[in-house]
Each structure stands twice: as C-alpha cells, then as structure tokens.
Design a protein around this motif. Structure first.
Motif, PDB file in Angstrom:
ATOM      1  N   SER A   1     -47.585 -23.624  17.734  1.00 34.82           N
ATOM      2  CA  SER A   1     -47.082 -23.573  19.208  1.00 34.82           C
ATOM      3  C   SER A   1     -49.009 -23.542  19.280  1.00 34.82           C
ATOM      4  N   CYS A   2     -48.869 -23.915  20.301  1.00 35.66           N
ATOM      5  CA  CYS A   2     -50.188 -24.475  21.567  1.00 35.66           C
ATOM      6  C   CYS A   2     -49.942 -23.759  22.734  1.00 35.66           C
ATOM      7  N   GLY A   3     -49.930 -23.129  23.744  1.00 38.68           N
ATOM      8  CA  GLY A   3     -49.906 -22.685  24.899  1.00 38.68           C
ATOM      9  C   GLY A   3     -48.779 -22.456  25.593  1.00 38.68           C
TER      10      GLY A   3
ATOM     11  N   TRP B   1     -54.667 -27.971  27.329  1.00 32.82           N
ATOM     12  CA  TRP B   1     -53.808 -26.197  27.427  1.00 32.82           C
ATOM     13  C   TRP B   1     -53.152 -26.255  25.538  1.00 32.82           C
ATOM     14  N   GLN B   2     -52.779 -27.630  25.018  1.00 33.09           N
ATOM     15  CA  GLN B   2     -51.527 -27.783  24.030  1.00 33.09           C
ATOM     16  C   GLN B   2     -52.718 -28.404  22.818  1.00 33.09           C
TER      17      GLN B   2
ATOM     18  N   ARG C   1     -55.354 -23.468  21.707  1.00 30.56           N
ATOM     19  CA  ARG C   1     -54.600 -22.343  21.881  1.00 30.56           C
ATOM     20  C   ARG C   1     -55.187 -20.665  23.080  1.00 30.56           C
TER      21      ARG C   1
ATOM     22  N   ASP D   1     -55.382 -12.558  23.624  1.00 34.42           N
ATOM     23  CA  ASP D   1     -54.524 -13.779  23.685  1.00 34.42           C
ATOM     24  C   ASP D   1     -53.307 -13.238  22.868  1.00 34.42           C
TER      25      ASP D   1
ATOM     26  N   GLY E   1     -53.495 -18.934  27.175  1.00 30.12           N
ATOM     27  CA  GLY E   1     -54.895 -20.302  26.495  1.00 30.12           C
ATOM     28  C   GLY E   1     -55.345 -21.036  27.269  1.00 30.12           C
TER      29      GLY E   1
END
Ligand SMILES: Cc1cc2nc3c(=O)[nH]c(=O)nc-3n(C[C@H](O)[C@H](O)[C@H](O)COP(=O)(O)OP(=O)(O)OC[C@H]3O[C@@H](n4cnc5c(N)ncnc54)[C@H](O)[C@@H]3O)c2cc1C
Lengths: 141, 536
Positions: free
Chosen positions: B180-182, B206-207, B210, B216, B196
């Motif tokens: 996952s990322c963001g 954003w993607q 992260r 974070d 992020g």
C-alpha cells in the motif's frame, strides 16, 4: 444480457426434470417459484454424470448453469444486472453456492425471499431452492 | 437479538439513529434484527452464545463528508463505530464488531476506482471497491497491470490490506499492506488526514512515496482503531510478459532444510513468485501406520520418515516455483534455480512445468495441462479474482490461526511437533504433523495454518474449536510464534502474547488511543487496543 422473461409451465417442468432430487422435490421447489422470476440458476452438481441435459429445449438466456462455483455467472451476468433496479432470480443450487450468491445479493440490496431445503443430500451437497429479489428501495423496480 | 450501544438507553439510541438518518438518508441506516443478520459473523464458533458480538445498527454513507458526519454523531453520543470496507472478513470475524452494541460503518457505497496508472503502476481506490471491481476496471480499459488478490475476490484492497491480508504473486505485491502507498483517513474527531506525500498539497507522488516526511502513522490504521480509511493507494505489478512454472522434489526429510534456504534466496533476490511447498507423503495420512508415525508424540525420527518415503517410492518434499517476466528471463531464472538446488541436494529432481505468455487463456487459468500434480491455484497466482475457493469451506465455515515462524526447515519441524502435540487433546484432524508444510504468503516469513470448521448445529464441536484456538495461541507464544491476524473474539488473546517488557507495546498503543480517541468510539478493542472507557 438478460431481459425479463416469462418462463412457461412447460419450460419449468423441463427445468425440474434435470434436477435429480427425490421424485417430488423438484416439483415442490418449482411450486415455490412465483410468477415474475426473471431467470433461473441450476447447479450441475445435482444431476448425475452422463445424464443428458435437456437444456437445449429451454430458452437459453433464461437459464443459467453453474458447477458450484458462481464466479463466472456473477461476474459476467449478475453483477451488472444487480447494479440496476429489479430482477428476480430463482434457483436450485447447493447451499454453498446459495450462501455465496446471498452474500453478493445482499451487497446490492437484495434478499433471499424464499428458501426451501430439498432432499436428498447427494455427496455431501445440500440442494436448496430459492428466490432472490430486490429488497432495498434503491433497487426495487 | 436487538441490542443497544454501551451506555445508551433506548430513547437516546432512537435520537442517535435519527441523526444518522439525517446525515446519510433514511434508506441507509438499519437497526432491525432482520437487517442486521448480514452483519453477524456467519463463521462464528460462538454463534448464538453469550460470547457472540452483535451490532446495534449499521449505516452506509455514500461519500467522505458523510463518513465525517457519522463519526461526529457517534462521538456526540459516545457510540462505538466498527468500520468495514466490503465486510467479507470470513474466518476472522466477518463484519461483526469487537464490542456488542457497536454500529457497523459500512463503506460499501464509497466504491470508486479513483485512478489506475499503468505507467507508474499504482491504483487509488475507495473502501467499497472490491478486487473484482478493480480487475474489471483494469481489464475493460486494457491497462497493463496485474493485481494481486486474496481469495475470494469479493474482498477489497482496503479491507484486506488493513487486515494485513495476503495474495499469491511476487513478494513485493502479495503482502497487501506492504504494497500500500498513501492513505486518507477520517480521524475520531471527524477531521480528514492524508498520510505520506498526500499531506503535501499539490504533490503528485502520493502513491509513489509512502513516507512523506517525519513519522509515518499509516501502520496505525492496519489492524488498528485510530481512524476510518476512506482512500488508499496500492502498488501494482506491471503485467508480466510471461509466466513459467517448475517443480523441485527432494528425497529425504532433512533435505527440507537446504531446500528452504535455496528458495529463500530465490525469493529475496526477486527471482520467483509465491513458492508453494507440499509433501508428496501427505496422501499416506489415510493409512493408519503412516498416520501414527507422522503424528507421533514428540515427532517421528527422520530415518523412520525416510523409510516410509522410500517404501512408497515418493520424495519427502516438493516445491512449486513460479517465474514472472520476459520469457528469456523466466527461462534463465528457472535454469538457475535448478542448477542451484540440484547441485547441492543429492537426489533432488526438477520437472519443467507449463509456461505461457500473459494474460493466460481460460484453459491455462484452469491449470489442466501441468505435466505434474501442482498445488498452485492459477487464479490467485495470476491475479485474477475468483470465488472458486469457496469450495474449501466446509460445515458452517472456519476460524483461522496462522502463526508466523522463521523461514527455516528447522523451525518448520519444530512447529509441526510442538503444535501437533498441543492439539492431541482435541478431537480435530491433525493439522500439524510431519508432512505439514509452511505457507509462503507473507514476503519474508512463513506461516502455518490451523483452520478448524465450525458447526452451528453442534455447540460441543464449536466449544472444542474455541478451546483449541485459545490453547494454540498460548502454546505457540511460548515458542516465540505469534498469530498474524485474528477474529475479534481472539484479538485479546493474541495481543496479550505480544508482551515484551511488561506489554510496553500495548501500553504505548493505549496511550495513543486515549489521546486520539478519548471517547473510545472507533472500533474499541480492535487489535487488542482498548480505550480507557472500556479497559477492565
Ligand atoms: C475460503 C476463504 C479463503 C480466503 N483466502 C484469503 C486469502 O487468500 N488472503 C487473505 O488475506 N484472506 C483470505 N480470506 C479471509 C478474508 O475473506 C479476506 O481477507 C477478505 O479480503 C477480508 O474481507 P474484506 O476485504 O471485505 O475486508 P473487511 O471485512 O471490509 O475489513 C476487514 C477489517 O478491517 C477493518 N477495516 C475495514 N475497512 C476499514 C476502513 N475503511 N477503515 C478502518 N478499518 C477498516 C475492520 O476492522 C474490518 O473488520 C479467505 C477467507 C475464506 C473464507
């Protein structure tokens, strides 16, 4: 694409004949299929291997067959249809396939409105006849 | 069974529901027993007992502002909310909450695929987007990316990854939280936050990156109860040109140790997808003598297992390998894997499997042409969502205990023995025996599985299942093995085993929970984290 269908009594009887349940059971199941059912699902696991299927005699778009796994039926056909209002679906399937369809139907505001557990259990498979119909105001026709 | 939220009387509950209806529309708030049926955990081993957790209502907002409104109303009335994305968490509690009387915040109507980029290889989705939805979006547009999906495909990237669920392709992608990322999150005070690069107005990354800057907090929302996730990004694998399979077998029990080391190398070097281990001896469990040997208290001697294998003319272990990439690269990687393993383990054999360009044909998906008996399920392996795995569900479902163990043959043998012995007092099938192999689902650790079925019509059986789950959690922890994910009814047991330095981790999480969610309205108890209001 399925349109509303008017399955006549002859077709319903044919449909029942390919479901090898105890003699009276399919008819009992069919007695529960109300007018206005748009399509029927049958589960091939309920008829013995080698038995010729009289499916050709039925109006093809009105009848869906599965082998227990509802993936293709749902992804190709039911998911797009169930996103719109209306559409009553009937079936005789294993209880496992019904569970999956019932969950998917619930996501689209539909409910199992009739459910009849049929005899006999064949190879651990519990046949059930059922109707899934729109329930939530957003999909009531 | 109609229930009320904790500390709220019936008139207060009625006023609360009225406010919810005002926020999302009367058609999208449910509180009748009939309407709440689908929000029960249909796989529950405590079905219809005092331990079952029941929702008091469910609410389905259609957009982020409505989610914020629902959270603020819940805060005003101090009503616990239990957010779900697609609510298919079968085996881990389904859509049912930790606390009876919670209101299920059903996010199924936030169902937009916001972006799929097949040049930078990511997707941004809302919680109600299922794997089927994402797959449909990608295939209908001919985008050149492959998703990594769990079974069954009706779950959601957001719900599944917030459980740290898994799939079956390359290591980078099959750990769904890891991929996952963001995130965008509604906090317990109703405020909207992005993690992020999403925190930097105007950022286009954003993607892709992260972390952004500073601590974070994204990890707090996985198996946590610090916010309602309303958007989430995921890295996607560029659609590989080719897919190749091969099988390696090794003759002796101890060969597993070297085999695992080699496969770890191949995996960590990014050469293979999920490696699927199995034992060709497993079918012998139907024979009473072999069953007795493989389940012997304290574990069988290697020599006895080897004798049984050679009497049956079978190798002790095998591993199905999978390669993704350009055709020549997959061929070279497979050649390398064969050379590496066969030159080190005497008697090891290699069988060339199917290989073909992607996307696969229907026949290839059905895996009918493999020249050997393969344990790979192609739908999962090739990122095509399916419901076909429902066929493994028996009785009224199952519960799952998946202890994490090191990626070593020695650790596998130890877990087979310790958990096999621990289960002996229960009349369940021998999940842990000398032929049990690890699952290579998470990218850098093994798991094993205990997933006994439950039967609603047989409370005695369910009581056995329930007791055995609790015992395994405790015994595993004594050996340093912890569950990776658990149903609400087991979350306290599991969280209690992560107890280093007098539960420092839990105390830290509780301090944060009290600060961020002082009313304790977001999924109290999830992940074993209880707000002050509910702490005993
Ligand atoms: C036969 C079978 C096979 C399975 N195979 C797999 C498999 O291969 N891999 C796997 O991982 N699982 C598997 N499962 C378990 C489960 O079905 C999947 O993990 C499923 O994806 C989880 O349901 P969901 O995606 O609908 O998540 P949800 O039920 O929506 O969410 C899971 C939990 O996450 C939290 N949550 C969800 N959404 C939010 C949000 N927006 N904000 C805050 N918190 C939230 C909630 O606590 C919720 O209970 C299997 C189950 C069965 C029965």
């Amino acid at each position: 694409m399925i349109t509303g269908l008017d399955m006549d009594r002859r077709n319903l009887l044919k449909w029942s004949a390919i479901v090898p349940l105890a003699a009276a059971a399919p008819y009992t199941a069919l007695a529960a299929v109300p007018q206005g059912v748009d399509a029927l699902v049958i589960d091939r696991r309920h008829w013995p291997a080698g038995t010729p299927t009289p499916l050709a005699g039925l109006a093809a778009p009105q009848l869906f067959t599965i082998d227990g796994d509802v993936t293709q039926l749902w992804y190709q056909t039911l998911d797009p249809i169930w996103r719109k209002p209306g559409f009553v679906l009937g079936g005789v399937t294993g209880s496992d396939a019904l569970f999956v369809l019932e969950v998917l139907a619930g996501d689209r505001g539909r409910r199992v409105t009739q459910r009849r557990v049929l005899d006999p259990v064949v190879a651990g498979l519990q046949p059930v006849s059922w109707i899934i119909a729109p329930h939530h105001p957003s999909v009531k026709g | 069974m109609a229930v009320l939220p904790p500390d709220l009387d019936a008139p207060g509950f009625a006023r609360f529901l009225e406010e919810l209806r005002g926020a999302v529309g009367a058609d999208w708030v449910w509180s009748s027993e009939d309407d709440l049926g689908p929000y029960r955990d249909s796989f529950s081993p405590v079905w219809d007992t005092a331990e079952e957790r029941h929702a008091s209502a469910a609410v389905a907002p259609a957009e982020v502002e409505q989610v914020q409104a629902v959270v603020r109303i819940a805060s005003k009335y101090s009503v616990p909310l239990f957010p779900i994305s697609t609510g298919k968490n079968f085996g881990y509690g389904g859509p049912s909450p930790n606390v009876t009387g919670s209101v299920v915040l059903d996010l199924k109507r936030l169902n937009r695929v916001l972006e799929v980029d097949d040049r930078r290889n990511f997707a941004l989705v809302e919680p109600g987007v299922s794997y089927f939805d994402l797959y449909r979006h990608i295939t209908e547009r001919g985008l050149k990316v492959m998703i990594d999906c769990p079974d069954p495909g009706w779950g959601s990237p957001i719900g599944n990854s917030l459980e740290r669920g898994i799939g079956y392709t390359m290591p980078f992608f099959r750990d769904h939280y890891g991929a996952s990322c963001g995130m965008e999150v509604v906090l317990p005070n109703g405020e909207l936050m992005r993690t992020g690069m999403g925190a930097l107005p105007g950022a286009k990354t954003w993607q892709e990156y992260r972390y952004g800057f500073g601590p974070d907090p994204a990890g707090l929302f996985a198996q946590g109860n610090f916010g309602v996730v309303t958007k989430m990004g995921f890295r996607l694998m560029p659609m590989p040109e080719h897919y190749r399979t091969g099988l390696i077998t090794v003759p002796r029990r101890r060969d597993f140790v070297k085999l695992v080391d080699h496969v770890n190398y191949l995996s960590d070097a990014g050469l293979i997808g999920e490696a699927v281990y199995s034992s060709p001896l497993a079918p012998l469990m139907a024979q009473p003598d072999f069953l007795a040997l493989a389940t012997k208290l304290g574990g069988p001697a290697d020599g006895d297992m080897d004798a049984a294998a050679s009497a049956a003319g079978l190798p002790s272990w095998q591993v199905d390998l999978q390669f993704f990439g350009p055709e020549a690269t997959t061929a070279a990687s497979w050649d390398y894997a064969k050379d590496r393993i066969l030159s080190d383990i005497p008697g090891a054999r290699a069988l060339d499997g199917d290989h073909f360009p992607l996307p696969a044909t229907e026949q290839q998906m059905l895996n009918t042409t493999q020249p050997y008996r393969s344990a790979i399920r192609r739908f999962g392996a090739l990122g095509v969502p399916s419901l076909g795995m429902w066929k493994i569900v028996s009785d009224d479902g199952h519960v799952g205990f998946f202890p994490v163990l090191p990626r070593s043959g020695e650790a596998v043998f130890e877990m087979q023995r310790v958990l096999g012995d621990a289960l002996k007092e229960f009349p369940v099938r021998p999940f842990f025996n000398a032929t049990t192999t690890p699952l290579y689902w998470h990218s850098f650790a093994f798991q094993m599985v205990y997933a006994p079925s439950v039967k609603r019509s047989d409370p005695d059986h369910n009581a056995v299942v329930h007791a055995s789950m609790k015992k395994l959690v405790a015994v595993a922890a004594e050996h340093g093995w912890g569950d990776y994910r658990a149903a609400p009814i087991y979350q306290d047991d599991v969280a209690g085993t992560y107890s280093f330095n007098n539960h420092a981790l839990r105390r830290f999480q509780e301090q944060m929970k009290d600060a961020i969610d002082p009313e304790g309205i977001l999924a109290p108890g999830r992940g074993g984290v209880w707000p002050r209001r509910f702490r005993k």
